[in-house]
Write a protein that holds these residues in place. Structure first.
Motif, PDB file in Angstrom:
ATOM      1  N   TYR A  47       1.019  -1.061  -0.133  1.00 26.98           N
ATOM      2  CA  TYR A  47      -0.413  -0.169   0.112  1.00 26.98           C
ATOM      3  C   TYR A  47       1.027   0.907  -0.173  1.00 26.98           C
ATOM      4  N   SER A  48       1.962   1.351   0.929  1.00 24.44           N
ATOM      5  CA  SER A  48       2.473   2.345   1.548  1.00 24.44           C
ATOM      6  C   SER A  48       3.568   2.860  -0.935  1.00 24.44           C
ATOM      7  N   ALA A  49       3.871   1.956  -0.824  1.00 24.90           N
ATOM      8  CA  ALA A  49       5.246   1.942  -1.746  1.00 24.90           C
ATOM      9  C   ALA A  49       4.281   2.340  -3.710  1.00 24.90           C
ATOM     10  N   ASN A  50       2.432   1.625  -3.459  1.00 25.06           N
ATOM     11  CA  ASN A  50       1.994   1.970  -4.239  1.00 25.06           C
ATOM     12  C   ASN A  50       0.842   3.104  -4.544  1.00 25.06           C
ATOM     13  N   LYS A  51       0.975   3.386  -3.417  1.00 24.46           N
ATOM     14  CA  LYS A  51       0.111   4.831  -2.841  1.00 24.46           C
ATOM     15  C   LYS A  51      -1.505   4.426  -3.309  1.00 24.46           C
ATOM     16  N   ASN A  52      -1.518   4.948  -4.319  1.00 19.54           N
ATOM     17  CA  ASN A  52      -2.680   4.739  -4.886  1.00 19.54           C
ATOM     18  C   ASN A  52      -4.082   3.158  -4.661  1.00 19.54           C
ATOM     19  N   THR A  53      -5.152   3.671  -3.827  1.00 23.73           N
ATOM     20  CA  THR A  53      -5.927   2.324  -2.893  1.00 23.73           C
ATOM     21  C   THR A  53      -6.315   1.785  -3.716  1.00 23.73           C
ATOM     22  N   LYS A  54      -6.429   2.882  -5.268  1.00 17.61           N
ATOM     23  CA  LYS A  54      -7.278   1.367  -6.680  1.00 17.61           C
ATOM     24  C   LYS A  54      -6.502   0.180  -7.147  1.00 17.61           C
ATOM     25  N   GLU A  55      -4.661   1.054  -7.281  1.00 19.68           N
ATOM     26  CA  GLU A  55      -3.995   0.144  -8.189  1.00 19.68           C
ATOM     27  C   GLU A  55      -3.777  -1.594  -7.206  1.00 19.68           C
ATOM     28  N   VAL A  56      -3.502  -0.526  -5.286  1.00 20.62           N
ATOM     29  CA  VAL A  56      -3.039  -1.545  -4.588  1.00 20.62           C
ATOM     30  C   VAL A  56      -4.237  -2.467  -4.583  1.00 20.62           C
ATOM     31  N   ALA A  57      -5.808  -2.183  -4.285  1.00 18.88           N
ATOM     32  CA  ALA A  57      -6.683  -3.297  -4.252  1.00 18.88           C
ATOM     33  C   ALA A  57      -6.317  -4.307  -5.378  1.00 18.88           C
ATOM     34  N   LEU A  58      -5.618  -4.069  -6.594  1.00 21.01           N
ATOM     35  CA  LEU A  58      -5.998  -4.650  -8.504  1.00 21.01           C
ATOM     36  C   LEU A  58      -4.583  -5.425  -7.031  1.00 21.01           C
ATOM     37  N   SER A  59      -3.387  -4.889  -7.085  1.00 17.98           N
ATOM     38  CA  SER A  59      -1.800  -5.780  -6.529  1.00 17.98           C
ATOM     39  C   SER A  59      -2.189  -7.040  -6.315  1.00 17.98           C
ATOM     40  N   LEU A  60      -3.059  -6.778  -4.882  1.00 17.23           N
ATOM     41  CA  LEU A  60      -3.365  -7.532  -3.320  1.00 17.23           C
ATOM     42  C   LEU A  60      -3.836  -8.605  -3.477  1.00 17.23           C
ATOM     43  N   GLU A  61      -4.961  -8.490  -5.051  1.00 13.37           N
ATOM     44  CA  GLU A  61      -6.219  -9.415  -5.005  1.00 13.37           C
ATOM     45  C   GLU A  61      -4.871 -10.655  -5.814  1.00 13.37           C
ATOM     46  N   LYS A  62      -4.028 -10.218  -6.550  1.00 23.43           N
ATOM     47  CA  LYS A  62      -3.122 -11.108  -7.364  1.00 23.43           C
ATOM     48  C   LYS A  62      -2.317 -11.467  -6.534  1.00 23.43           C
ATOM     49  N   ILE A  63      -1.791 -10.867  -5.941  1.00 23.70           N
ATOM     50  CA  ILE A  63      -0.671 -11.791  -4.859  1.00 23.70           C
ATOM     51  C   ILE A  63      -1.628 -12.774  -3.547  1.00 23.70           C
ATOM     52  N   TRP A  64      -2.479 -12.455  -3.491  1.00 19.69           N
ATOM     53  CA  TRP A  64      -2.689 -13.403  -2.183  1.00 19.69           C
ATOM     54  C   TRP A  64      -3.424 -14.595  -3.387  1.00 19.69           C
ATOM     55  N   LYS A  65      -4.122 -14.252  -4.445  1.00 20.25           N
ATOM     56  CA  LYS A  65      -4.766 -15.271  -5.507  1.00 20.25           C
ATOM     57  C   LYS A  65      -3.634 -16.679  -5.687  1.00 20.25           C
ATOM     58  N   ASP A  66      -2.196 -15.741  -5.803  1.00 20.38           N
ATOM     59  CA  ASP A  66      -0.597 -16.190  -6.019  1.00 20.38           C
ATOM     60  C   ASP A  66      -0.338 -17.583  -4.558  1.00 20.38           C
ATOM     61  N   LEU A  67      -0.554 -16.806  -3.688  1.00 17.07           N
ATOM     62  CA  LEU A  67      -0.217 -17.406  -2.398  1.00 17.07           C
ATOM     63  C   LEU A  67      -1.520 -18.399  -2.591  1.00 17.07           C
ATOM     64  N   ALA A  68      -2.050 -18.168  -2.584  1.00 12.75           N
ATOM     65  CA  ALA A  68      -3.134 -19.744  -2.948  1.00 12.75           C
ATOM     66  C   ALA A  68      -3.124 -20.614  -3.530  1.00 12.75           C
TER      67      ALA A  68
END
Length: 332
Positions: A47-68
Motif C-alpha cells: 500500500y505504502s509503495a504504490n500509494k493509489n488505493t485502486k492500484e493497490v487493491a488490484l495488486s493485493l488481489e493478485k498477490i493473494w491469489k498467487d499465494l493461494a
C-alpha cells in the motif's frame, strides 16, 4: 482532516485485508499514512509503495491469489519445527511429570534463546521485491510497522499463545530507516516465532509485533503511531479477529474519529493455526468476506458521519443567528 489506515496481523487471514482495500478503492478513500503489524505490515508495504488505493487493491488481489496457488510456506527443517513444539508442550503441560518438566527446563537453558525459524521467508521477499521496492517505499505513504524484541523461540512462543506478558511492541517508520533495514523490519514484523527467523536491526533481534499485544497498547493493531507521530484526525482500522486488544476509548483517541472493520462472526476458525492456511478456498472466501464486511460498515459509518456533520453545521449556523440577534436593535 488527516486519514490513517491500520492493518492488523493474522497470517493467512490477511487475505481479508485485500477485500477491505477493494472496498476502500470503491469509496475513493486515499489515506495520508498507514500502520501495519505482521501480515498487515506486508499488505501495508504494498500500500505504502504504490500509494493509489485502486492500484493497490488490484495488486493485493493478485498477490493473494498467487499465494493461494503456490506453496506459500516452505519448510526448511521439519524435524526442528516438530522438536521445538514438543519441547514447549512438554514444559507447559499441566499434567507433565517432573521428568518432563526437568527436560523442559533444560531446553530453556540450553536452546530457549534460539531465534531461528523452520520456514523460509523467500515468498515474502519475492512479494516485496516485485511490488514494494526500496525506492518506492522510501518515497511512499508514511508507513509504520509494529515489531517486538525477540527473547528466543520459547519466550516468543509463549507470547504468541498469550502465556507470557512482558513483550513490548515498538513502532518503526519505514521512511526513517537505513535502506538495508527496510525489508528486515517488515520481515521481522511478520516473523512468527518458531516459524520464521528473527531479524537483526541495529544490533537488536526482532520478531512479530503481535508478541507485545498483552502488555503494550494494541501491538497487533498499531494505531498509536498514527496518532502520536502523524496526528491523524481519522482512522480506519481493519481487524482480523472478532475481538481485539485495541481500545478506542483510550484518551489518546479523544479527538479522533474511528471506523473499525471487524470480521463477521464465524469468518475465521477459532483455532490459531487457521492463520497458516494459505489455501485457495479459504483465501477466496476471506477476500470476499473482507470486501462485503468493509463495504457494509463503511456505508453505515459514512452515513452516520454525514448526519453528525450536518447536525454540527446547523448548530453552528444557529449560534451565528443567535449572535446576530443579540446585536439587533428594534429601534433602528
Amino acid at each position: 482532516m488527516k486519514l490513517g489506515v491500520v492493518l492488523s496481523g493474522g497470517g493467512a487471514k490477511g487475505a481479508y485485508e485485500a477485500g477491505f482495500l477493494k472496498a476502500l478503492s470503491e469509496f475513493n478513500i486515499q489515506p495520508n499514512a498507514i500502520a501495519g503489524t505482521s501480515i498487515g505490515a506486508l499488505n501495508g508495504a504494498v500500500y505504502s509503495a504504490n500509494k493509489n488505493t485502486k492500484e493497490v487493491a488490484l495488486s493485493l488481489e493478485k498477490i493473494w491469489k498467487d499465494l493461494a496457488n503456490t506453496k506459500a510456506l516452505s519448510f526448511i527443517d521439519k524435524k526442528k519445527t516438530f522438536m521445538t513444539f514438543v519441547e514447549i508442550v512438554t514444559l507447559f503441560s499441566p499434567a507433565a511429570p517432573v521428568g518432563r518438566l526437568a527436560r523442559g527446563i533444560s531446553y530453556l537453558s540450553s536452546k530457549g534463546n534460539n531465534k531461528s525459524g523452520a520456514l523460509t521467508s523467500e515468498p515474502i521477499n519475492n512479494i516485496l521485491e516485485n511490488y514494494a521496492s526500496i525506492e518506492k517505499l522510501k518515497n511512499g505513504l508514511h508507513f509504520y510497522v509494529g515489531l517486538t524484541q525477540s527473547n528466543g523461540n520459547l519466550i516468543d512462543a509463549l507470547r504468541l499463545f498469550e502465556l507470557e506478558n512482558n513483550g513490548l511492541t515498538e513502532y518503526k517508520k519505514i521512511q526513517d530507516l537505513k535502506e538495508e533495514d527496510i525489508y528486515k523490519t517488515i520481515l521481522a514484523s511478520a516473523a512468527l516465532p518458531i516459524f520464521f527467523d528473527a531479524q537483526k536491526i541495529d544490533g537488536v533481534e526482532y520478531r512479530d509485533g503481535c508478541l507485545g499485544s498483552l502488555n503494550n497498547e494494541w501491538g497487533n493493531t498499531p494505531a498509536k503511531p498514527l496518532i502520536e507521530k502523524e496526528s491523524c484526525t481519522h482512522l480506519i482500522v481493519c481487524h482480523l479477529n472478532e475481538g481485539s486488544f485495541f481500545d478506542r476509548n483510550d484518551p489518546i483517541f479523544k479527538n479522533t474519529q474511528i471506523i473499525e472493520i471487524r470480521p463477521s462472526q464465524d469468518t475465521f476458525s477459532k483455532f490459531w493455526f487457521s492463520s497458516l492456511r494459505f489455501s485457495v478456498d479459504k483465501i477466496d472466501l476471506w477476500m470476499n468476506q473482507g470486501y462485503e464486511d468493509s463495504k457494509r460498515i463503511l456505508s453505515e459509518s459514512f452515513q452516520a458521519l454525514d448526519g453528525k456533520y450536518e447536525r454540527i453545521y446547523y448548530e453552528q449556523e444557529a449560534k451565528k443567528i443567535d449572535e446576530k440577534l443579540k446585536d439587533f436593535s428594534w429601534d433602528d
